[in-house]
Design a protein around this motif. Structure first.
Motif, PDB file in Angstrom:
ATOM      1  N   LYS A 160       1.081  -1.358  -0.491  1.00  0.00           N
ATOM      2  CA  LYS A 160      -0.110   0.150   0.415  1.00  0.00           C
ATOM      3  C   LYS A 160       0.697   0.707  -0.177  1.00  0.00           C
ATOM      4  N   THR A 161       1.476   1.106   0.891  1.00  0.00           N
ATOM      5  CA  THR A 161       2.387   2.759   1.052  1.00  0.00           C
ATOM      6  C   THR A 161       3.464   2.586  -0.285  1.00  0.00           C
ATOM      7  N   HIS A 162       3.792   1.699  -0.717  1.00  0.00           N
ATOM      8  CA  HIS A 162       4.944   1.358  -1.880  1.00  0.00           C
ATOM      9  C   HIS A 162       3.594   1.649  -3.430  1.00  0.00           C
ATOM     10  N   THR A 163       2.370   2.388  -3.083  1.00  0.00           N
ATOM     11  CA  THR A 163       1.496   2.593  -4.157  1.00  0.00           C
ATOM     12  C   THR A 163       0.629   3.711  -3.719  1.00  0.00           C
ATOM     13  N   MET A 164       1.333   4.567  -2.754  1.00  0.00           N
ATOM     14  CA  MET A 164       0.640   5.845  -2.638  1.00  0.00           C
ATOM     15  C   MET A 164       2.181   6.881  -2.197  1.00  0.00           C
ATOM     16  N   LEU A 165       3.474   6.016  -2.049  1.00  0.00           N
ATOM     17  CA  LEU A 165       4.207   7.173  -2.096  1.00  0.00           C
ATOM     18  C   LEU A 165       5.637   6.582  -2.890  1.00  0.00           C
ATOM     19  N   GLY A 166       5.558   5.700  -3.315  1.00  0.00           N
ATOM     20  CA  GLY A 166       6.632   4.592  -4.003  1.00  0.00           C
ATOM     21  C   GLY A 166       7.887   5.278  -3.838  1.00  0.00           C
ATOM     22  N   GLY A 199       5.176   7.260  -6.392  1.00  0.00           N
ATOM     23  CA  GLY A 199       3.674   6.725  -6.522  1.00  0.00           C
ATOM     24  C   GLY A 199       2.675   7.213  -6.835  1.00  0.00           C
ATOM     25  N   VAL A 200       1.371   6.786  -5.725  1.00  0.00           N
ATOM     26  CA  VAL A 200       0.114   8.508  -6.145  1.00  0.00           C
ATOM     27  C   VAL A 200       0.126   9.824  -5.993  1.00  0.00           C
ATOM     28  N   ILE A 201       0.774   9.527  -4.533  1.00  0.00           N
ATOM     29  CA  ILE A 201       0.619  10.903  -4.264  1.00  0.00           C
ATOM     30  C   ILE A 201       1.485  12.074  -4.869  1.00  0.00           C
ATOM     31  N   ILE A 252      -7.550   2.023  -4.308  1.00  0.00           N
ATOM     32  CA  ILE A 252      -7.026   0.825  -4.589  1.00  0.00           C
ATOM     33  C   ILE A 252      -6.378  -0.567  -3.397  1.00  0.00           C
ATOM     34  N   THR A 253      -7.328  -1.988  -3.976  1.00  0.00           N
ATOM     35  CA  THR A 253      -6.888  -2.543  -2.936  1.00  0.00           C
ATOM     36  C   THR A 253      -5.717  -3.207  -3.572  1.00  0.00           C
ATOM     37  N   ASN A 254      -4.878  -3.584  -2.086  1.00  0.00           N
ATOM     38  CA  ASN A 254      -3.250  -3.770  -2.451  1.00  0.00           C
ATOM     39  C   ASN A 254      -3.208  -5.473  -1.965  1.00  0.00           C
ATOM     40  N   ILE A 255      -3.303  -6.790  -2.934  1.00  0.00           N
ATOM     41  CA  ILE A 255      -3.039  -7.930  -2.153  1.00  0.00           C
ATOM     42  C   ILE A 255      -2.573  -8.490  -2.394  1.00  0.00           C
ATOM     43  N   ALA A 256      -1.282  -9.745  -2.149  1.00  0.00           N
ATOM     44  CA  ALA A 256      -0.706 -10.410  -2.027  1.00  0.00           C
ATOM     45  C   ALA A 256      -0.554 -12.264  -2.562  1.00  0.00           C
ATOM     46  N   PRO A 257       0.137 -12.854  -3.374  1.00  0.00           N
ATOM     47  CA  PRO A 257       0.111 -13.651  -4.581  1.00  0.00           C
ATOM     48  C   PRO A 257       0.589 -14.550  -2.880  1.00  0.00           C
TER      49      PRO A 257
END
Length: 630
Positions: free
Chosen positions: A106-112, A118-120, A316-321
């Protein structure tokens, strides 16, 4: 005051929550069992997960967008976030928040990162690009951009732009807008200005290392970007749009994370707020006008506008495999499927500023307060306006819009000028009335003081009369003589008769012959009470000396040592076998031994609650005599 304006996008007045699912790559090469991934994508909108009840079956989900393992940060932003940003410049709200279990990205998606923002950072840069394009194309509007940054840590709202702040309250205004008094709002001029404020504030966010995530977010972070659009000319409209960028903390299973102490408390607060978020989603999907528990958590209170409110929302729903995240992924997908059914109702937040016609009246009032003579200036202005109005009336006999505006201006000036004189007259009237009231109060006070003096004089006279009456009554001695003479025959009647004397003698003889122990006990009690002060000063109980003097000193010392040994090393049963020691006293003795150690002497037993000097002496006597009897 903010006014609701319908959304001018055709007939569309509602906006459904858009849900995107992002699957992160494998963190390890392969699972321990070598079973491969538990989730895989079937297209740009579909994915499937293995059914945990039957491994040969799969469960399929369909969302607005599905981002696979190879999706870049730019693709996520362009497809999911960028379409919602233009609404902010039109006075509407938008929100983007990342949801999922801990360690799902999640934090990688928002901040990168610096290489892959990322998104922010991408969203804020796009907001400044949109503002710049609007300012170039339209000269009649001005734009201002500001930011606020906060976190919810253990159900406390903390300001990340000012780290020293404490828990901030959450309020709601009359227009049902969520506000946070005391939250820092910083004006921004460019993306570089945003970067200088955002990066240090992000370092203030609470993070820690867990078993599943090396840098786990321990709080929910919310970034607020506020865009105010003001019209330069009349009617001076102002539109306010807000963008909420939310990085939620992930749900945690403490059996797998092995959290302890502070980490366990943090995970409890995170899971509770996320559980409240799921209850809000269930209540919104149920409909029927039921209660939505927004106020049960501070997170749902702040997301009230994003879920079921007036914002264009993207989740944005983050899931793990990996298989170890299977149940976390399964619950996250179910939550996302329920969230995409929520419908919001966005509207334009528009404010009409006060007209500039009031300016001349304000200037005249300021000149009057300053002490300057404004009357000649107003007369000149009226004459000038009349001179300007007369030619216009001659040219346009039926009146033009310019003449009507001038007439209104003149009427407003008259009203503004007359209001000051009316205020002065009203003030003078109130002052005169207050003076009359003060004079009336003074007269009433004098009357009350005179009455009080008269009352004091009357009370002093009555007191003197009552004292004389009391002195007269106390000088009557015959009443005391009658009481003394009446009391003597009653005392003579209470004298013991000869019949009672004859009955007492055989009873005394029987007591001496049959029960000598009772007399001995009475004597012992008298001796103990007489030498009680001697005991407190370190003396020895004479009752103990009387019976100990008749025993052999060696046997006496041996029995005392035996009792002391039982007190120091005896079990509960052995302590209860002692004389005058019950279950309660035995437990007190064992407790005293645990805290203070062994008894050095038998006299230490007096330190235990409930064992007095008298009880101690009877305890010693009873146990020594019983040991000798055995």
């Amino acid at each position: 005051m903010a006014q609701r304006v319908a959304v001018n996008e055709g007939s569309k007045r509602t906006s459904r929550v858009r849900v995107a699912v992002r699957l992160r790559p494998y963190m390890d090469k392969q699972d321990d069992k070598g079973e491969g991934p538990c989730v895989r994508g079937l297209g740009p909108q579909k994915l499937e997960i293995i059914n945990w009840r039957n491994a040969t079956e799969t469960l399929q989900y369909q969302f607005d967008v599905f981002h696979g393992e190879e999706t870049t940060q730019q693709e996520v932003f362009l497809t999911s976030v960028k379409p919602t940003l233009p609404h902010i410049l039109n006075g509407q709200n938008a929100s983007v928040f990342a949801y999922g279990p801990t360690g799902a990205g999640k934090t990688h998606t928002m901040l990168g990162s610096q290489e892959q923002p990322g998104v922010i950072p991408r969203a804020v840069r796009e907001v400044f690009n949109l503002v710049g394009a609007q300012e170039k194309g339209q000269d009649g509007w001005e734009y201002s951009v500001g930011m606020s940054y906060l976190e919810i840590y253990n159900e406390k709202v903390l300001d990340l732009l000012s780290p020293g702040s404490q828990d901030l309250p959450i309020r709601e205004d009359k227009d049902r807008n969520i506000l946070i008094p005391g939250l820092t709002h910083t004006s921004l001029s460019s993306f570089a200005d945003f970067d200088t404020h955002f990066i240090p504030a992000s370092l203030n966010r609470t993070t820690a290392s867990t078993k599943l995530n090396q840098r786990s977010s321990r709080s929910h972070a919310i970034l607020l970007i506020k865009v105010v659009k003001s019209q330069r000319g009349p009617p001076h409209r102002q539109q306010t749009g807000k963008l909420y960028l939310v990085d939620l903390a992930g749900s945690e299973d403490n059996r797998r994370t092995e959290n302890r102490g502070i980490r366990l408390k943090e995970s409890g607060a995170i899971n509770l707020s996320l559980f409240t978020l799921s209850k809000v989603v269930d209540a919104l999907n149920a409909g029927a006008g039921g209660r939505v528990p927004y106020r049960d958590s501070k997170l749902t209170r702040l997301l009230q506008d994003s879920l079921g409110g007036s914002a264009h929302s993207v989740m944005i729903t983050n899931i793990a495999p990996e298989y170890r995240y299977y149940f976390d992924t399964f619950t996250a997908l179910n939550f996302a499927a329920k969230s995409k059914q929520i419908v919001n109702r966005p509207f334009v937040r528009e404010t009409l500023l006060a007209p500039t016609i009031v300016a001349p009246g304000k200037r005249a009032r300021e000149e009057q307060e300053a002490g300057g003579s404004s009357e000649p200036q107003t007369k000149k202005s009226k004459e000038v306006k009349k001179a300007e109005q007369s030619p216009s009336q001659s040219i346009h006999p039926h009146g033009s819009p310019d003449s009507s505006v001038l007439e209104r201006l003149l009427a407003l000036e008259k009203m503004m000028m007359g209001s000051a004189e009316r205020e002065r007259l009203s003030l003078l009237q109130t002052v005169a009335q207050s003076r009359k009231e003060i004079q009336m109060l003074k007269e009433k006070q004098k009357e009350l003081e005179d009455k009080a003096k008269m009352f004091n004089k009357q009370s002093e006279a009555t007191e003197s009369e009552s004292k004389d009456a009391l002195l007269f009554k106390t000088d009557l001695p015959p009443l005391h003589r009658k009481q003394s003479t009446a009391a003597k025959p009653r005392k003579q009647q209470a004298v013991v008769t000869p019949l009672q004397v004859s009955q007492v003698q055989p009873l005394q003889q029987c007591a001496l012959v049959c029960k000598p122990s009772q007399l001995l006990d009475k004597k012992k009690k008298r001796v103990q009470t007489e030498v009680g002060e001697g005991k407190e000063n370190g003396g020895v109980d004479p009752g103990v000396i009387n019976w100990e003097s008749h025993l052999d000193s060696a046997l006496l010392e041996q029995s005392r040592k035996k009792i002391l040994q039982t007190l120091n090393s005896g079990s509960l049963k052995e302590l209860k076998s002692l004389q005058l020691i019950g279950d309660k006293k035995a437990k007190l003795i064992m407790g005293w031994r645990e805290f203070n150690g062994h008894f050095t002497q038998l006299e230490d037993l007096r330190k235990i609650e409930g064992i007095t000097a008298k009880r101690f002496s009877s305890f010693i006597k009873a146990n020594i005599l019983s040991s000798m009897g055995k």
